[in-house]
Design an enzyme around this catalytic site. Structure first.
Site, PDB file in Angstrom:
ATOM      1  N   SER A  69     -80.466-144.965 110.442  1.00 14.11           N
ATOM      2  CA  SER A  69     -78.986-145.719 110.405  1.00 14.11           C
ATOM      3  C   SER A  69     -78.732-147.225 110.089  1.00 14.11           C
ATOM      4  O   SER A  69     -79.620-148.226 110.908  1.00 14.11           O
ATOM      5  CB  SER A  69     -78.598-145.634 111.756  1.00 14.11           C
ATOM      6  OG  SER A  69     -79.071-144.418 112.470  1.00 14.11           O
TER       7      SER A  69
HETATM    8  N1  SAH Z   1     -82.381-143.072 113.860  1.00 17.01           N
HETATM    9  C1  SAH Z   1     -83.141-142.495 113.146  1.00 17.01           C
HETATM   10  C2  SAH Z   1     -82.225-141.879 112.433  1.00 17.01           C
HETATM   11  C3  SAH Z   1     -82.125-140.858 111.468  1.00 17.01           C
HETATM   12  S1  SAH Z   1     -81.191-140.053 110.664  1.00 17.01           S
HETATM   13  C4  SAH Z   1     -83.183-143.874 113.229  1.00 17.01           C
HETATM   14  O1  SAH Z   1     -82.721-144.898 112.134  1.00 17.01           O
HETATM   15  O2  SAH Z   1     -84.526-143.729 112.154  1.00 17.01           O
HETATM   16  C5  SAH Z   1     -80.820-138.597 111.511  1.00 17.01           C
HETATM   17  C6  SAH Z   1     -82.299-138.044 112.074  1.00 17.01           C
HETATM   18  O3  SAH Z   1     -82.161-136.867 112.640  1.00 17.01           O
HETATM   19  C7  SAH Z   1     -83.485-137.381 110.382  1.00 17.01           C
HETATM   20  O4  SAH Z   1     -84.401-137.460 110.804  1.00 17.01           O
HETATM   21  C8  SAH Z   1     -82.590-135.823 111.165  1.00 17.01           C
HETATM   22  O5  SAH Z   1     -84.188-134.714 110.382  1.00 17.01           O
HETATM   23  C9  SAH Z   1     -82.358-135.905 112.412  1.00 17.01           C
HETATM   24  N2  SAH Z   1     -82.654-134.069 112.911  1.00 17.01           N
HETATM   25  C10 SAH Z   1     -81.383-133.610 112.324  1.00 17.01           C
HETATM   26  N3  SAH Z   1     -80.686-132.241 112.544  1.00 17.01           N
HETATM   27  C11 SAH Z   1     -81.903-132.470 113.693  1.00 17.01           C
HETATM   28  C12 SAH Z   1     -81.891-131.851 114.950  1.00 17.01           C
HETATM   29  N4  SAH Z   1     -81.254-130.566 115.426  1.00 17.01           N
HETATM   30  N5  SAH Z   1     -82.579-131.621 115.977  1.00 17.01           N
HETATM   31  C13 SAH Z   1     -83.422-132.954 115.794  1.00 17.01           C
HETATM   32  N6  SAH Z   1     -83.431-134.149 114.879  1.00 17.01           N
HETATM   33  C14 SAH Z   1     -82.424-133.345 114.405  1.00 17.01           C
END
Ligand code: SAH
Length: 218
Positions: A69
């Site tokens: 993000s």
């Molecule tokens: N906070 C993270 C954001 C990653 S993007 C960072 O800054 O790196 C969002 C993440 O949510 C992805 O890695 C995706 O795989 C995860 N995600 C999406 N749906 C999900 C779910 N149902 N349960 C757990 N993780 C999920």
């Protein structure tokens, strides 16, 4: 320490401080959040080919179609949580682990769930490298929350559901706060505060997250 390594350390401190000023200009007010953003090295949460862009205020790819993000949104969501001083925080979407590392410096205990195993494993390694010990990671579909560890007084969702899952509201402690991007094409950042059996909901600002998806990837 050799001159060369010292040089790298100083450059990255300077670029981190530039990011901190940028976030302040963008409206982040919490001195504690800004301090932590200034301390946590964001470049180690990216592949080497992208690490030179780590201190730009932009989201960046982390593989598997997911993104780390934008620092502004990491800071904003963290600031919204911090206003309630939660002790047990649930994070959905560990991704790179960067937001998790930021949370770990501000709150006593973090529980973070990720559905894509290779991302979770990489995040675990990076958190270990930073000697972060107050984080528990789980490979699962986080849409159900983490029932055996709840209730949580803070919940942060970093992928967008079409609406806040009821399971997460059930796991929110009385007085607790949930911050999540909500929506499909158009998303908005939502804050929900629990007061007994009622939920106060506020819509804050437009955002742009990857979707919260069901099921797991091994
Ligand atoms: N906070 C993270 C954001 C990653 S993007 C960072 O800054 O790196 C969002 C993440 O949510 C992805 O890695 C995706 O795989 C995860 N995600 C999406 N749906 C999900 C779910 N149902 N349960 C757990 N993780 C999920």
């Amino acid at each position: 320490m050799s001159k060369v390594i010292e040089g790298i350390g100083m450059t990255s401190r300077r670029t981190r401080m530039r990011l901190v000023s940028r976030l302040q200009e963008a409206g982040i007010e919490s001195a504690r959040v800004l301090e932590v953003i200034g301390q946590v090295p964001r470049h180690i949460f990216l592949d080497e080919a992208l690490s030179h862009r780590a201190y730009e205020d932009t989201s960046l790819p982390i593989g598997h179609g997911q993104t780390l993000s934008q620092p502004y949104i990491v800071a904003r969501m963290t600031e919204l949580l911090l206003a309630h001083e939660p002790e047990h925080v649930l994070e959905l979407g560990t991704g790179s682990g960067y937001q998790t590392a930021v949370l770990s410096r501000l709150f006593p205990k973090i529980y973070s769930v990720e559905r894509i195993r290779p991302l979770q494993e990489r995040a675990r390694e990076r958190l270990r490298k930073l000697d972060i010990r107050n984080v528990m990671l789980k490979h699962a579909d986080g849409g159900m929350g983490w029932p055996d560890r709840g209730p949580f007084d803070g919940i942060i969702v970093t992928a967008a559901p079409s609406d806040v899952p009821g399971e997460l509201l059930d796991q929110l402690a009385d007085g607790g706060v949930l911050i999540a991007p909500v929506g499909e094409e158009k998303q908005v950042l939502v804050e929900v505060i629990r007061r007994g059996d009622s939920f106060e909901r506020r819509e804050l600002e437009p955002v742009n997250f990857v979707p919260l998806l069901a099921g797991v990837i091994r």
